[in-house]
Design a protein around this motif. Structure first.
Motif, short mmCIF file in Angstrom:
data_model
loop_
_atom_site.label_atom_id
_atom_site.label_comp_id
_atom_site.label_asym_id
_atom_site.label_seq_id
_atom_site.Cartn_x
_atom_site.Cartn_y
_atom_site.Cartn_z
N GLN A 1 5.84 -62.92 3.63
CA GLN A 1 6.13 -63.07 2.21
C GLN A 1 5.59 -64.41 1.75
OE1 GLN A 1 9.69 -61.33 0.17
NE2 GLN A 1 10.36 -63.45 0.13
N ASP B 1 -0.23 -57.54 -1.30
CA ASP B 1 0.75 -56.93 -2.20
C ASP B 1 0.48 -55.44 -2.41
OD1 ASP B 1 3.13 -58.15 -3.44
OD2 ASP B 1 2.44 -57.11 -5.22
N GLY C 1 4.01 -60.56 -2.32
CA GLY C 1 4.33 -61.64 -3.25
C GLY C 1 5.83 -61.69 -3.47
N ALA C 2 6.42 -62.86 -3.27
CA ALA C 2 7.89 -62.99 -3.36
C ALA C 2 8.40 -62.60 -4.74
CB ALA C 2 8.31 -64.41 -3.02
N ARG C 3 7.56 -62.76 -5.77
CA ARG C 3 7.97 -62.40 -7.13
C ARG C 3 7.27 -61.13 -7.62
NH1 ARG C 3 5.76 -65.64 -10.19
NH2 ARG C 3 4.78 -67.19 -8.86
N SER C 4 6.72 -60.36 -6.70
CA SER C 4 6.00 -59.15 -7.09
C SER C 4 6.93 -58.12 -7.71
CB SER C 4 5.33 -58.52 -5.86
OG SER C 4 4.76 -57.27 -6.18
N ASP C 5 6.45 -57.49 -8.80
CA ASP C 5 7.21 -56.38 -9.39
C ASP C 5 6.65 -55.03 -8.93
OD1 ASP C 5 4.82 -56.33 -10.77
OD2 ASP C 5 5.70 -56.35 -12.78
N GLU D 1 5.04 -67.01 -1.71
CA GLU D 1 5.45 -67.28 -3.08
C GLU D 1 4.33 -66.87 -4.04
OE1 GLU D 1 7.07 -68.23 -6.58
OE2 GLU D 1 8.10 -67.97 -4.66
N ASP E 1 -2.17 -66.43 -8.03
CA ASP E 1 -0.93 -67.16 -8.31
C ASP E 1 -0.74 -68.34 -7.36
OD1 ASP E 1 -0.37 -65.35 -10.29
OD2 ASP E 1 1.15 -64.25 -9.15
N ASN E 2 -1.13 -68.14 -6.11
CA ASN E 2 -0.85 -69.15 -5.08
C ASN E 2 -1.93 -69.10 -4.00
OD1 ASN E 2 0.23 -70.93 -3.23
ND2 ASN E 2 2.09 -69.76 -2.83
N GLY F 1 3.34 -63.76 -7.49
CA GLY F 1 3.56 -62.43 -8.04
C GLY F 1 2.60 -61.43 -7.43
N HIS F 2 2.35 -60.35 -8.18
CA HIS F 2 1.48 -59.29 -7.67
C HIS F 2 0.06 -59.79 -7.43
CE1 HIS F 2 -0.10 -55.35 -6.90
NE2 HIS F 2 -0.86 -55.37 -7.99
#
Length: 281
Positions: A245, A121, A220-224, A247, A255-256, A249-250
């Motif tokens: 990519q 990320d 990360g697919a939900r990374s901001d 799943e 997270d995963n 976050g940052h």
């Protein structure tokens, strides 16, 4: 989860660095954390990847010394100093966020020392939402916490994180403080007050273009922090870059972890196959 590891220390110029070693195999892997993290945060992934894994505390973080120089070249140079100390000629380097920046710079300038590079990320362009979140978070961390429990409550950490926070906090007058140089807090406070970010002094897009080692970038697919539109720009920066990519976050590996491992293991296997096919004499 508590992971058995051996702490160690080494010199890098005029400062001392700390690291945690998880030796589960023979292939050297060096893990580099991000701005709101430290070596502990890579232990579980290190144990799962089963190499000769070392998780370092960057200068100014964890149990490493605070420094006067936090430039990208200086922080990247610490990777080489640690590898020298460990007797590693070459290693796979895995860097998250700010640690990815330093890892990319080290790999670009020292390609013979890096068998492969995993950037977790990290991209040279931080997305606005994530940049604001990080700036506000780092700038707003209290100078002290009365107890470890207070710190855990502030960071919204569950009881399973107790050992992590015992390692992340140091005893100071008035209670506990996180193990991160206040330089970074002050830098973000100034940026929020003035609206001007500190100058990096390095063109990281140029650095990505210079990479001559196999490189895997995980978003990360939900990374901001790593915007979807930046992914194509990263791939276009260098044909050696593979981008996947995952799943999460940052803080992707936390997270995963299964998703992180599923993405990284084939990359490591491809490096091992390449080494066997083209052994160095």
């Amino acid at each position: 989860m508590s992971v058995a590891h051996q702490p160690g220390r080494c010199r890098s110029g005029d400062i001392e660095l700390a690291y945690r070693r998880v030796k589960m195999g023979s292939d050297p892997i060096l893990f580099v954390h991000g701005l709101s993290y430290f070596s502990w945060d890579w232990l579980e992934a290190a144990a799962a990847l089963q190499g000769d894994c070392v998780c370092m505390d960057m200068r100014g973080f964890g149990d490493s010394a605070w420094a006067k120089d936090y430039s990208v070249p200086a922080m990247a140079g610490d990777l080489g100093a640690l590898m020298d100390h460990l007797g590693w000629q070459k290693a796979l380097v895995v860097g998250h966020s700010m640690g990815g920046r330093n890892s990319a710079y080290f790999a670009a300038k020292n390609p013979r020392r890096v068998s492969g590079l995993v950037l977790v990320d990290y991209s040279p362009d931080n997305a606005p939402a994530g940049s604001k979140r990080v700036a506000t978070s780092v700038a707003g961390v209290p100078d002290t916490f009365a107890t470890i429990e207070n710190a855990m409550a502030y960071f919204k950490a569950g009881p399973e994180k107790r050992a992590r926070y015992e390692a992340y906090l140091k005893v100071v007058q008035g209670g506990y403080a996180i193990k991160r140089d206040t330089h970074f807090r002050d830098q973000f406070r100034q940026a929020l007050a003035t609206g001007e970010r500190a100058k990096l002094g390095v063109d990281m897009w140029q650095v990505l273009g210079e990479l001559r080692v196999p490189t895997l970038v995980l978003r990360g697919a939900r990374s901001d922090m790593f915007a979807p539109e930046t992914a194509e720009k990263v791939k276009a920066a260098n044909p050696r870059i593979q981008l996947a990519q995952v799943e999460g976050g940052h803080d992707l590996a936390a997270d995963n972890l299964p998703g992180f491992l599923a993405a990284v293991r084939p990359f490591i296997a491809s490096l091992q196959e390449s080494n066997h096919a083209h052994p160095r004499h």
